[in-house]
Design a protein around this motif. Sequence first.
Motif, PDB file in Angstrom:
ATOM      1  N   ALA A 221       0.839  -1.202   0.000  1.00  0.00           N
ATOM      2  CA  ALA A 221       0.000   0.000   0.000  1.00  0.00           C
ATOM      3  C   ALA A 221       0.871   1.249   0.000  1.00  0.00           C
ATOM      4  O   ALA A 221       0.616   2.195  -0.746  1.00  0.00           O
ATOM      5  N   VAL A 222       1.913   1.250   0.831  1.00  0.00           N
ATOM      6  CA  VAL A 222       2.764   2.441   0.912  1.00  0.00           C
ATOM      7  C   VAL A 222       3.466   2.673  -0.428  1.00  0.00           C
ATOM      8  O   VAL A 222       3.509   3.801  -0.930  1.00  0.00           O
ATOM      9  N   LEU A 223       3.975   1.596  -1.026  1.00  0.00           N
ATOM     10  CA  LEU A 223       4.660   1.750  -2.314  1.00  0.00           C
ATOM     11  C   LEU A 223       3.704   2.269  -3.391  1.00  0.00           C
ATOM     12  O   LEU A 223       3.991   3.228  -4.094  1.00  0.00           O
ATOM     13  N   PHE A 224       2.538   1.630  -3.473  1.00  0.00           N
ATOM     14  CA  PHE A 224       1.548   2.070  -4.464  1.00  0.00           C
ATOM     15  C   PHE A 224       1.180   3.528  -4.232  1.00  0.00           C
ATOM     16  O   PHE A 224       1.070   4.327  -5.155  1.00  0.00           O
ATOM     17  N   ALA A 225       0.974   3.855  -2.961  1.00  0.00           N
ATOM     18  CA  ALA A 225       0.494   5.200  -2.638  1.00  0.00           C
ATOM     19  C   ALA A 225       1.544   6.242  -2.994  1.00  0.00           C
ATOM     20  O   ALA A 225       1.216   7.289  -3.563  1.00  0.00           O
ATOM     21  N   LEU A 226       2.811   5.957  -2.661  1.00  0.00           N
ATOM     22  CA  LEU A 226       3.865   6.923  -2.986  1.00  0.00           C
ATOM     23  C   LEU A 226       3.959   7.116  -4.498  1.00  0.00           C
ATOM     24  O   LEU A 226       4.086   8.238  -4.988  1.00  0.00           O
ATOM     25  N   ALA A 227       3.838   6.005  -5.235  1.00  0.00           N
ATOM     26  CA  ALA A 227       3.911   6.109  -6.688  1.00  0.00           C
ATOM     27  C   ALA A 227       2.750   6.933  -7.215  1.00  0.00           C
ATOM     28  O   ALA A 227       2.926   7.857  -8.021  1.00  0.00           O
ATOM     29  N   ALA A 228       1.547   6.614  -6.727  1.00  0.00           N
ATOM     30  CA  ALA A 228       0.359   7.335  -7.210  1.00  0.00           C
ATOM     31  C   ALA A 228       0.462   8.819  -6.857  1.00  0.00           C
ATOM     32  O   ALA A 228       0.146   9.695  -7.670  1.00  0.00           O
ATOM     33  N   GLU A 229       0.936   9.103  -5.649  1.00  0.00           N
ATOM     34  CA  GLU A 229       1.069  10.493  -5.202  1.00  0.00           C
ATOM     35  C   GLU A 229       2.071  11.237  -6.086  1.00  0.00           C
ATOM     36  O   GLU A 229       1.816  12.364  -6.515  1.00  0.00           O
ATOM     37  N   ALA A 230       3.193  10.564  -6.369  1.00  0.00           N
ATOM     38  CA  ALA A 230       4.219  11.219  -7.182  1.00  0.00           C
ATOM     39  C   ALA A 230       3.667  11.543  -8.556  1.00  0.00           C
ATOM     40  O   ALA A 230       3.854  12.649  -9.073  1.00  0.00           O
ATOM     41  N   VAL A 231       2.937  10.594  -9.138  1.00  0.00           N
ATOM     42  CA  VAL A 231       2.355  10.834 -10.457  1.00  0.00           C
ATOM     43  C   VAL A 231       1.382  12.010 -10.404  1.00  0.00           C
ATOM     44  O   VAL A 231       1.436  12.923 -11.229  1.00  0.00           O
ATOM     45  N   MET A 232       0.525  12.010  -9.407  1.00  0.00           N
ATOM     46  CA  MET A 232      -0.483  13.063  -9.328  1.00  0.00           C
ATOM     47  C   MET A 232       0.165  14.433  -9.103  1.00  0.00           C
ATOM     48  O   MET A 232      -0.266  15.430  -9.664  1.00  0.00           O
ATOM     49  N   LEU A 233       1.187  14.469  -8.249  1.00  0.00           N
ATOM     50  CA  LEU A 233       1.862  15.746  -7.999  1.00  0.00           C
ATOM     51  C   LEU A 233       2.489  16.254  -9.282  1.00  0.00           C
ATOM     52  O   LEU A 233       2.406  17.437  -9.616  1.00  0.00           O
ATOM     53  N   ARG A 234       3.092  15.339 -10.035  1.00  0.00           N
ATOM     54  CA  ARG A 234       3.730  15.715 -11.272  1.00  0.00           C
ATOM     55  C   ARG A 234       2.692  16.240 -12.267  1.00  0.00           C
ATOM     56  O   ARG A 234       2.852  17.306 -12.861  1.00  0.00           O
ATOM     57  N   VAL A 235       1.593  15.486 -12.372  1.00  0.00           N
ATOM     58  CA  VAL A 235       0.532  15.882 -13.303  1.00  0.00           C
ATOM     59  C   VAL A 235      -0.017  17.256 -12.936  1.00  0.00           C
ATOM     60  O   VAL A 235      -0.279  18.095 -13.797  1.00  0.00           O
ATOM     61  N   ARG A 236      -0.148  17.524 -11.656  1.00  0.00           N
ATOM     62  CA  ARG A 236      -0.737  18.795 -11.219  1.00  0.00           C
ATOM     63  C   ARG A 236       0.307  19.910 -11.166  1.00  0.00           C
ATOM     64  O   ARG A 236      -0.010  21.034 -10.785  1.00  0.00           O
ATOM     65  N   GLY A 237       1.541  19.577 -11.523  1.00  0.00           N
ATOM     66  CA  GLY A 237       2.570  20.606 -11.550  1.00  0.00           C
ATOM     67  C   GLY A 237       2.968  21.112 -10.187  1.00  0.00           C
ATOM     68  O   GLY A 237       3.341  22.274 -10.029  1.00  0.00           O
ATOM     69  N   LEU A 238       2.882  20.268  -9.162  1.00  0.00           N
ATOM     70  CA  LEU A 238       3.274  20.688  -7.817  1.00  0.00           C
ATOM     71  C   LEU A 238       4.660  20.131  -7.495  1.00  0.00           C
ATOM     72  O   LEU A 238       5.078  19.141  -8.092  1.00  0.00           O
ATOM     73  N   PRO A 239       5.359  20.767  -6.561  1.00  0.00           N
ATOM     74  CA  PRO A 239       6.688  20.267  -6.213  1.00  0.00           C
ATOM     75  C   PRO A 239       6.604  18.885  -5.556  1.00  0.00           C
ATOM     76  O   PRO A 239       6.092  18.748  -4.447  1.00  0.00           O
ATOM     77  N   VAL A 240       7.111  17.874  -6.259  1.00  0.00           N
ATOM     78  CA  VAL A 240       6.975  16.497  -5.788  1.00  0.00           C
ATOM     79  C   VAL A 240       7.721  16.275  -4.479  1.00  0.00           C
ATOM     80  O   VAL A 240       7.200  15.707  -3.526  1.00  0.00           O
ATOM     81  N   LYS A 241       8.936  16.801  -4.423  1.00  0.00           N
ATOM     82  CA  LYS A 241       9.786  16.577  -3.245  1.00  0.00           C
ATOM     83  C   LYS A 241       9.122  17.096  -1.975  1.00  0.00           C
ATOM     84  O   LYS A 241       9.164  16.482  -0.925  1.00  0.00           O
ATOM     85  N   LEU A 242       8.515  18.284  -2.096  1.00  0.00           N
ATOM     86  CA  LEU A 242       7.942  18.950  -0.927  1.00  0.00           C
ATOM     87  C   LEU A 242       6.803  18.142  -0.321  1.00  0.00           C
ATOM     88  O   LEU A 242       6.649  18.062   0.885  1.00  0.00           O
ATOM     89  N   PHE A 243       6.006  17.493  -1.180  1.00  0.00           N
ATOM     90  CA  PHE A 243       4.776  16.872  -0.680  1.00  0.00           C
ATOM     91  C   PHE A 243       4.867  15.363  -0.505  1.00  0.00           C
ATOM     92  O   PHE A 243       4.148  14.792   0.289  1.00  0.00           O
ATOM     93  N   LEU A 244       5.780  14.712  -1.277  1.00  0.00           N
ATOM     94  CA  LEU A 244       5.748  13.248  -1.307  1.00  0.00           C
ATOM     95  C   LEU A 244       6.019  12.670   0.074  1.00  0.00           C
ATOM     96  O   LEU A 244       5.380  11.713   0.493  1.00  0.00           O
ATOM     97  N   PHE A 245       6.947  13.263   0.810  1.00  0.00           N
ATOM     98  CA  PHE A 245       7.304  12.665   2.101  1.00  0.00           C
ATOM     99  C   PHE A 245       6.785  13.488   3.270  1.00  0.00           C
ATOM    100  O   PHE A 245       7.414  13.593   4.303  1.00  0.00           O
ATOM    101  N   ASP A 246       5.603  14.099   3.072  1.00  0.00           N
ATOM    102  CA  ASP A 246       4.998  14.811   4.200  1.00  0.00           C
ATOM    103  C   ASP A 246       4.192  13.854   5.068  1.00  0.00           C
ATOM    104  O   ASP A 246       3.467  14.270   5.953  1.00  0.00           O
TER     105      ASP A 246
END
Lengths: 180, 506, 324
Positions: free
Chosen positions: C30-55
């Motif tokens: 679940a954690v792996l899937f979620a991090l991947a999905a989050e990274a994709v969504m952040l990228r798609v939405r043009g948000l800083p991935v680093k800032l949000f992925l590990f919050d």
Amino acid sequence: MAILTLILLVVILLLAVVYLDREDHTASDDPLLVDAINRQLPQTQCGECGYDGCRPYAEAIANGCADINRCPPGGDITIQSLSRLTGHTLKPLAGDLTPTSEGVAVIDEDLCIGCLKCIRACPVDAIVGAPKLMHTVIESECTGCKLCLPPCPVDCISMVKPPLNLRDWHWAKPANPLLE
Amino acid sequence: MTRTLHRFSGGLHLDTHKHESRDVPSMLVPLPGQIILPLKQHIGLAARPLVNPGERVLKGQIIAEPEGYVSVPVHATTSGVVRDIGDYHIPHPFGIREPCIVIDADGLDELFPIEAVTDYAALTPQALQEIIRDRGIAGLGGAGFPAHVKLKEGVDNAVDTLIINGVECEPYITCDDRLIREKAMYVVSGARMIRHAVNAKHCVIAVEEDMPEAHDALAGHITAHDDIELVRVPTRYPAGGEKQLIQVLTGKEVPSGGFSINIGIIVHNVATAAAVYRAVTRGEPLISRYVTVTGEVKTPRNLQVLLGTPVSDCLKLCGYEDSNDTRIIVGGPMMGTQVRDCNIPVTKTTNCIIVRRKIPPIQELPCIRCGRCADVCPVNLLPQQLYLYAKADRFDETRQHHLFDCIECGCCSCVCPSHIPLVQYYRYAKFEIALEEQRRQGATRAEQRFLNRKRRLQQRQEVKQKQKAGSTTTATESGDTDADRKAFVRAAVARTRSRKERGTDR
Amino acid sequence: MREVVIALVPGILVYALVVHWGVLVQCLLAVLFALAAEAVMLRVRGLPVKLFLFDYSVIITALLYALCISPLTPWWINLCGILFAVMLVKHAYGGLGGNLFNPAMAGFVFVLLSFPADMNVWPAVYSLHSGSPGLLDTLALIFSGRDSIADIDAISAATPLTHMQSQLGGMNMIGEFTTDPRYGLVAGTGLEWVAITFLAAGLWLVFRKIIAWQMPATVIATLFLVSLVFYGFDAGVYASPLFHVFTVSTLLGAFFIVTDPVSSATTATGRLIFAAGVGLMTWVIRSWGAYPDGFAFAVLFMNALVPLLDHFTRPRVLGEAVDN
């Protein structure tokens, strides 16, 4: 028991929705569309929209003859409020118009020859003066429409942005570049 | 009888940082070479200058008179020659310039003759108000509301309680604490005078629980037949806010959008009370005040500063070394403003100068609706809703959520886990709403003028047509012919053109 | 939010030790899937991935979700729920802070409704059943699915809540079947310990002032009181208050799910009503609903009411005139 719960739930939610709806409808209810549109316009009377003043433009919008994005002095704020009012979709300022920069007209009093031409051009009587005597702009009444610029034979009128003072300084919206 | 204290909702226990400066005796700041006195150091209209450049003025002389009712005069704070009347930097976050009178001090500090009142009790409230206005007294707590206006409200309305506010709730600031400890008699006497002027039923002097010395100093000057209550309120920010202090002391709430006088209460700062005493019994105008200089300076302390003294002088006196990694805040850390440079004068509302280390900007993160801001809001607002609406420029909604009840105390910004500068958003929204109001008024006026003009032109047209119909011989009003007029314009254009060219040559 | 993740760890470990180790696999996936999905969504939405992925917000979502599903859930179902939770429920509504519904609960309910048969395969608790699925069976279940196992009934067992519901459906009285060893002391052998671990971790969070005590207390108190009333009314049909409170989902939910700030109410009163509503609806769905457990449904139901709650519970502003 389950049915009873569901019925109760539906009734409560319906009541809540009805209550909220009632609040919303009383918000704005304007009988005269032209008046309402006219109130959103900046009243510079500059005619840049192609109509003879703000009210004629408001009438044109109400009749569906004119688009809502033809008012340069009003800028985005006016387009937004017109969009809310008329239900037209939001769009940028029409391509053939240039956005207005803020400022008021100032007459270089050394150069003014007192020809009265700017006084005749001013739509809001914001310029005072007599024939062959120096003219001056009443700063507080100038709408910044620029209509006085072309008639001046000596080009002594310029648009000036007043310096920031305690009366009109302004807190800016906090910028958050990373999240915009 | 001891007063039962109430509680205001929300608030914060902050690290007070008062010990740095509170126990050092205050010091007089030496006469500066130049004094800059802004014409507007108070709420209301700016004062109108009465002197001209080159004129010699004496210490305590009125150099600008009040303009309108909500305004106070400005006094020269030392003797010297008026150098200039023009725009100079004032304490302001945007570093804007405002009209000021600049005086070159001559070092003589020669006094303007003043008259004192020996028996204030014999004066009518109106006469007292006049004295207080003529001596230039504006609220010294921070807002700078002209004192005589509050007094007049007190005379016109029944006053139940007069509160003398010594609750210095913002961290770092100790100027009121010091003032009370050194001039307790002034404060108590000033309280008596204000009370006499507004005929208040009760009079309360409030200090914070962590000001025991100030409390004792005041207690020593309050006599049995004074009937003045001395109250210590719990230390919790913002207990010294007017509405919060009223709530704590009386349990009453100032109506939203209203003033304390609506519920029969008047609040004056302790420093204002002291200034009233000096103005009445000694005739001294308001020309100096206590200022706390603290933070990253060698010797944090309180200073007695002549108004108009540059902030940089005060800082130097406390061992401040100009450096790139410090920033200067005028006012408290919660509500004060960071200024761009320190060549600005101390004004009637300057209570504190703090030097702090610069901090790198913190990334603002999305609001997670945690609601901590709502928990600490002393006015019970929903800061997160206000923030969302302000951010989306939905100003009608911010109004519905009581934006204008926000006192900008900064508690919400302080606790926000996402580091959102909430108060800045509220200020932005407040200004946008005010600007929109201004725009709307301007538009209405412009439209009216446009319509008037249209009507006038139409009438003139009609008159002309009637005249044409009436007589065939019409004379032009001025007697000029068309040809004459054109010749005149041509000549003028030529003159101007040559003048313009000469101008560019120069 | 790091503390919340830390607080979840002991509960997960106890779960793995006394119930089934499959939960560790589910958490990891679940954690792996979620991090991947989050990274994709952040990228798609043009948000800083680093800032949000590990919050930690998406990690908490993944862990809570993994704790809700069975330790034997096939991996693609795990993935489906996570994608639904992160992409649709969280990011389609504006990402962190913008979602109306709790992503973990929405993801869980989504797969529960979509794959009812697979979602109902629960392993028997170690101490109770010699047939608890072994290493090969577990991996086969997770990575190949239900059809790869010849006799699924031999290695799975109904949870106490499911068992209770089916027994009650068969017109048995509570006193007759709760002697079954699976019920343990009050709320299920082994599972009670997991629940108590979450309770302890939750109290630690309260003590550290990471979460406020009011909401968990209100959930538990409401659930306890409602179940107490009906238990007193007919102990043969309604489970005991202790059974309700010490079920894993109650304590995990009260401390870790209801306290999610984003999807719960923002006003103080609103939060209490929200928590009470969750407690009440949990009991209603458990006792009268078609699903054995109702916590996730209750949370989603109350999530939907949040705008209303916030609207009607706005506190009176200082100095604001009282209506009427």
